[in-house]
Structure formats: structure tokens, C-alpha cells
Design a protein around this motif. Structure first.
Motif, PDB file in Angstrom:
ATOM      1  N   SER A 174       7.016   3.889  -6.325  1.00 47.09           N
ATOM      2  CA  SER A 174       7.374   3.056  -4.995  1.00 47.09           C
ATOM      3  C   SER A 174       6.789   3.770  -3.936  1.00 47.09           C
ATOM      4  O   SER A 174       6.478   4.924  -3.892  1.00 47.09           O
ATOM      5  CB  SER A 174       8.980   3.149  -5.079  1.00 47.09           C
ATOM      6  OG  SER A 174       9.719   4.237  -4.663  1.00 47.09           O
ATOM      7  N   VAL A 175       6.538   2.979  -3.273  1.00 41.79           N
ATOM      8  CA  VAL A 175       5.727   3.558  -1.644  1.00 41.79           C
ATOM      9  C   VAL A 175       6.709   2.873  -0.642  1.00 41.79           C
ATOM     10  O   VAL A 175       7.180   1.647  -0.494  1.00 41.79           O
ATOM     11  CB  VAL A 175       4.706   3.137  -1.495  1.00 41.79           C
ATOM     12  CG1 VAL A 175       3.591   3.908  -2.633  1.00 41.79           C
ATOM     13  CG2 VAL A 175       4.106   1.705  -1.841  1.00 41.79           C
ATOM     14  N   LYS A 230       9.915  -0.770   7.988  1.00 47.33           N
ATOM     15  CA  LYS A 230       9.375  -0.116   6.827  1.00 47.33           C
ATOM     16  C   LYS A 230      10.252  -0.420   5.634  1.00 47.33           C
ATOM     17  O   LYS A 230      11.486  -0.339   5.781  1.00 47.33           O
ATOM     18  CB  LYS A 230       9.289   1.492   7.123  1.00 47.33           C
ATOM     19  CG  LYS A 230       8.117   2.035   7.848  1.00 47.33           C
ATOM     20  CD  LYS A 230       7.927   3.396   7.389  1.00 47.33           C
ATOM     21  CE  LYS A 230       6.768   3.755   8.184  1.00 47.33           C
ATOM     22  NZ  LYS A 230       5.545   3.748   7.218  1.00 47.33           N
ATOM     23  N   ILE A 231       9.545  -0.800   4.703  1.00 54.43           N
ATOM     24  CA  ILE A 231      10.265  -1.304   3.571  1.00 54.43           C
ATOM     25  C   ILE A 231       9.802  -0.399   2.303  1.00 54.43           C
ATOM     26  O   ILE A 231       8.580   0.029   2.183  1.00 54.43           O
ATOM     27  CB  ILE A 231      10.160  -2.787   3.183  1.00 54.43           C
ATOM     28  CG1 ILE A 231       8.521  -3.279   3.076  1.00 54.43           C
ATOM     29  CG2 ILE A 231      10.581  -3.569   4.629  1.00 54.43           C
ATOM     30  CD1 ILE A 231       8.283  -4.563   2.590  1.00 54.43           C
ATOM     31  N   LYS A 232      10.537  -0.441   1.237  1.00 58.64           N
ATOM     32  CA  LYS A 232      10.239   0.201  -0.012  1.00 58.64           C
ATOM     33  C   LYS A 232       9.638  -0.915  -0.844  1.00 58.64           C
ATOM     34  O   LYS A 232      10.484  -1.577  -1.194  1.00 58.64           O
ATOM     35  CB  LYS A 232      11.445   1.004  -0.499  1.00 58.64           C
ATOM     36  CG  LYS A 232      11.221   1.871  -1.604  1.00 58.64           C
ATOM     37  CD  LYS A 232      12.278   2.587  -2.101  1.00 58.64           C
ATOM     38  CE  LYS A 232      12.135   3.652  -3.344  1.00 58.64           C
ATOM     39  NZ  LYS A 232      13.315   4.537  -3.419  1.00 58.64           N
ATOM     40  N   VAL A 233       8.666  -0.641  -1.576  1.00 57.14           N
ATOM     41  CA  VAL A 233       7.725  -1.447  -2.185  1.00 57.14           C
ATOM     42  C   VAL A 233       7.650  -1.106  -3.861  1.00 57.14           C
ATOM     43  O   VAL A 233       7.183   0.025  -3.755  1.00 57.14           O
ATOM     44  CB  VAL A 233       6.532  -2.020  -1.811  1.00 57.14           C
ATOM     45  CG1 VAL A 233       6.175  -3.252  -2.756  1.00 57.14           C
ATOM     46  CG2 VAL A 233       7.055  -2.589  -0.421  1.00 57.14           C
ATOM     47  N   ASP A 234       7.906  -1.507  -4.933  1.00 57.75           N
ATOM     48  CA  ASP A 234       7.528  -1.013  -6.258  1.00 57.75           C
ATOM     49  C   ASP A 234       6.164  -1.408  -6.610  1.00 57.75           C
ATOM     50  O   ASP A 234       5.692  -2.624  -6.578  1.00 57.75           O
ATOM     51  CB  ASP A 234       8.439  -1.974  -7.254  1.00 57.75           C
ATOM     52  CG  ASP A 234       8.572  -1.449  -8.526  1.00 57.75           C
ATOM     53  OD1 ASP A 234       7.209  -1.084  -8.981  1.00 57.75           O
ATOM     54  OD2 ASP A 234       9.440  -1.510  -9.363  1.00 57.75           O
ATOM     55  N   THR A 235       5.433  -0.592  -6.906  1.00 52.57           N
ATOM     56  CA  THR A 235       3.951  -0.546  -7.137  1.00 52.57           C
ATOM     57  C   THR A 235       3.567  -1.282  -8.229  1.00 52.57           C
ATOM     58  O   THR A 235       2.660  -1.526  -8.563  1.00 52.57           O
ATOM     59  CB  THR A 235       3.119   0.925  -7.071  1.00 52.57           C
ATOM     60  OG1 THR A 235       3.835   1.844  -7.965  1.00 52.57           O
ATOM     61  CG2 THR A 235       3.406   1.539  -5.543  1.00 52.57           C
ATOM     62  N   ARG A 236       4.544  -1.281  -8.971  1.00 57.21           N
ATOM     63  CA  ARG A 236       4.171  -1.806 -10.548  1.00 57.21           C
ATOM     64  C   ARG A 236       4.059  -3.254 -10.573  1.00 57.21           C
ATOM     65  O   ARG A 236       3.576  -3.873 -11.197  1.00 57.21           O
ATOM     66  CB  ARG A 236       5.242  -1.440 -11.644  1.00 57.21           C
ATOM     67  CG  ARG A 236       5.210   0.040 -11.723  1.00 57.21           C
ATOM     68  CD  ARG A 236       6.331   0.403 -12.606  1.00 57.21           C
ATOM     69  NE  ARG A 236       7.480   0.460 -11.669  1.00 57.21           N
ATOM     70  CZ  ARG A 236       8.812   0.783 -12.132  1.00 57.21           C
ATOM     71  NH1 ARG A 236       9.090   1.608 -13.079  1.00 57.21           N
ATOM     72  NH2 ARG A 236       9.789   0.694 -11.211  1.00 57.21           N
ATOM     73  N   ARG A 282       7.514  -5.746  -5.920  1.00 54.12           N
ATOM     74  CA  ARG A 282       9.039  -6.157  -5.570  1.00 54.12           C
ATOM     75  C   ARG A 282       9.390  -5.635  -4.496  1.00 54.12           C
ATOM     76  O   ARG A 282       8.998  -4.285  -4.219  1.00 54.12           O
ATOM     77  CB  ARG A 282      10.011  -5.978  -6.763  1.00 54.12           C
ATOM     78  CG  ARG A 282      10.284  -7.166  -7.540  1.00 54.12           C
ATOM     79  CD  ARG A 282      11.269  -6.845  -8.615  1.00 54.12           C
ATOM     80  NE  ARG A 282      11.013  -5.601  -9.333  1.00 54.12           N
ATOM     81  CZ  ARG A 282      11.847  -4.533  -9.319  1.00 54.12           C
ATOM     82  NH1 ARG A 282      13.239  -4.789  -8.777  1.00 54.12           N
ATOM     83  NH2 ARG A 282      11.836  -3.567  -9.897  1.00 54.12           N
ATOM     84  N   TYR A 283      10.148  -6.127  -3.567  1.00 52.34           N
ATOM     85  CA  TYR A 283      11.056  -5.416  -2.383  1.00 52.34           C
ATOM     86  C   TYR A 283      11.962  -4.671  -2.875  1.00 52.34           C
ATOM     87  O   TYR A 283      12.922  -5.275  -3.779  1.00 52.34           O
ATOM     88  CB  TYR A 283      11.412  -6.573  -1.498  1.00 52.34           C
ATOM     89  CG  TYR A 283      12.272  -6.106  -0.447  1.00 52.34           C
ATOM     90  CD1 TYR A 283      12.132  -5.266   0.856  1.00 52.34           C
ATOM     91  CD2 TYR A 283      13.924  -6.237  -0.626  1.00 52.34           C
ATOM     92  CE1 TYR A 283      12.880  -4.911   1.847  1.00 52.34           C
ATOM     93  CE2 TYR A 283      14.665  -5.711   0.421  1.00 52.34           C
ATOM     94  CZ  TYR A 283      14.212  -5.098   1.420  1.00 52.34           C
ATOM     95  OH  TYR A 283      15.294  -4.418   2.244  1.00 52.34           O
ATOM     96  N   LEU A 284      12.062  -3.343  -2.591  1.00 53.75           N
ATOM     97  CA  LEU A 284      13.212  -2.704  -3.172  1.00 53.75           C
ATOM     98  C   LEU A 284      14.330  -2.247  -1.858  1.00 53.75           C
ATOM     99  O   LEU A 284      15.133  -1.642  -2.560  1.00 53.75           O
ATOM    100  CB  LEU A 284      12.872  -1.360  -3.764  1.00 53.75           C
ATOM    101  CG  LEU A 284      11.937  -1.456  -5.008  1.00 53.75           C
ATOM    102  CD1 LEU A 284      11.259   0.013  -5.519  1.00 53.75           C
ATOM    103  CD2 LEU A 284      12.657  -2.089  -6.266  1.00 53.75           C
TER     104      LEU A 284
END
Length: 185
Positions: free
Chosen positions: A128-129, A171-177, A180-182
Motif C-alpha cells: 500500500s502507498v 491523502k488516501i491509502k491505496v492498495d498497489t495490487r 483499491r481505496y484502503l
């Protein structure tokens, strides 16, 4: 060289000049006949997945894949430039090798770069980033946090589906795979 008894997940094999990563393997000992190893292999460069069966004890050629943590520096035309954090050597990775990971790659971000004989094979990002939302439509009056989603453009140019309450500049956390918004940071 290794035998089929040495196979394990993640091992990279050199078969017919192509590099294949072992995704799954199973040793099978039928009641009649010789033992064999059933494998699922993924082509390191193309991503193609195949099933292959080896007789037990067969010798297979392994490939040396060097995985190093590197820092993404900048985009040079179509290519991405990474720097080894230990030696400070720079390596150029073609955009085709980076692929969809470019949607989540910011300058100075760290990634694992896998190479074979100096040729970049693929990059692995953290799962995640955190990315800043550069544009999204404002939520409508009466929107609730448990409601639907809307598209939001993040600082890398990628589009992520976010809840209606997210605004531009957050700022949002995103799953790099899977993109998806986390959550929020």
C-alpha cells in the motif's frame, strides 16, 4: 542446477531460455508408477502462467535473480531511473517492465527491483502507498460515509474509486495490487 526435490515457491527456473517463477508445486507419489512433481509456473517477463510436470529427481536449471531495494528517482523519457540504496548505482528500467506499478510510483519511493544478469525483470512495490487526491467531484448534500463511491485522480495520474466524503487535497491509502481505496492517512 537443482533437482525437482529442491523446488519451492518463488524459485526462478531457466527453461528453454525463458525465466519461469514457481508459483505452486506438489510432489505426487501415485500407487503405481514413478513419483513426479506437478508445478504451476509464471513467466517472469510476460506473466503467462503454465502447468508443467517433472519426473521426480529431474535436474532443472535455476536462474540467479538479484532482488534489491532501490529508490525511484525520475522518469527519463519512457524509462524509470532507480538508485541502489547500498551502492548508489543507478539503473534504468523500461516502462514495459514497470507496467501498472507506474500508477503508484512517486519520486523517492522505495521499491524492490529484480534483475537477472543486469537486466531488470520486474519491480515490486509495497502493498500500500499514500497518495494525494488531486481532483475529485465534491460530494452531494446528504452523502453518507457508508454510501457509494466516486472516481478520484491521485498525484500519479491514476484514478481510484473513493467514498463520497473524500475531497481534493486529502491523502488516501491505496492498495498497489488492485488499486483499491484502503482509507485516509
Amino acid at each position: 542446477m537443482a533437482t525437482t526435490n529442491d523446488l519451492k515457491n518463488g524459485l526462478v527456473l531457466n527453461l528453454d531460455g525463458d525465466l519461469w517463477s514457481v508459483v505452486e508445486f506438489q510432489h505426487v507419489k501415485p500407487g503405481k508408477g514413478g513419483a513426479f512433481v506437478r508445478t504451476t509456473l509464471k513467466n517472469v517477463l510476460s506473466g503467462k502462467v503454465v502447468d508443467k510436470t517433472f519426473n521426480a529427481g529431474t535436474k532443472v536449471e535455476t536462474a540467479t535473480v538479484d532482488k534489491r531495494t532501490m529508490q525511484y528517482l525520475y522518469l527519463d523519457g519512457e524509462d524509470f531511473v532507480f538508485m541502489d540504496l547500498d551502492t548508489f548505482d543507478q539503473i534504468t528500467v523500461p516502462s514495459g517492465t514497470v507496467g501498472e506499478n507506474a500508477n503508484y510510483l512517486l519520486p523517492e519511493a522505495e521499491a524492490t527491483v529484480a534483475t537477472h544478469e543486469g537486466v531488470p525483470l520486474y519491480i515490486e512495490l509495497p502493498t500500500s502507498v499514500f497518495l494525494e487526491v488531486t481532483y475529485t467531484e465534491p460530494g452531494l448534500q446528504g452523502d453518507r460515509s457508508t454510501g457509494g463511491t466516486k472516481p478520484a485522480t491521485v498525484e500519479t495520474g491514476a484514478t481510484v474509486q473513493v467514498p463520497l466524503f473524500i475531497t481534493t487535497g486529502e491523502k488516501i491509502k491505496v492498495d498497489t495490487r488492485d488499486g483499491r481505496y484502503l482509507g485516509r492517512s
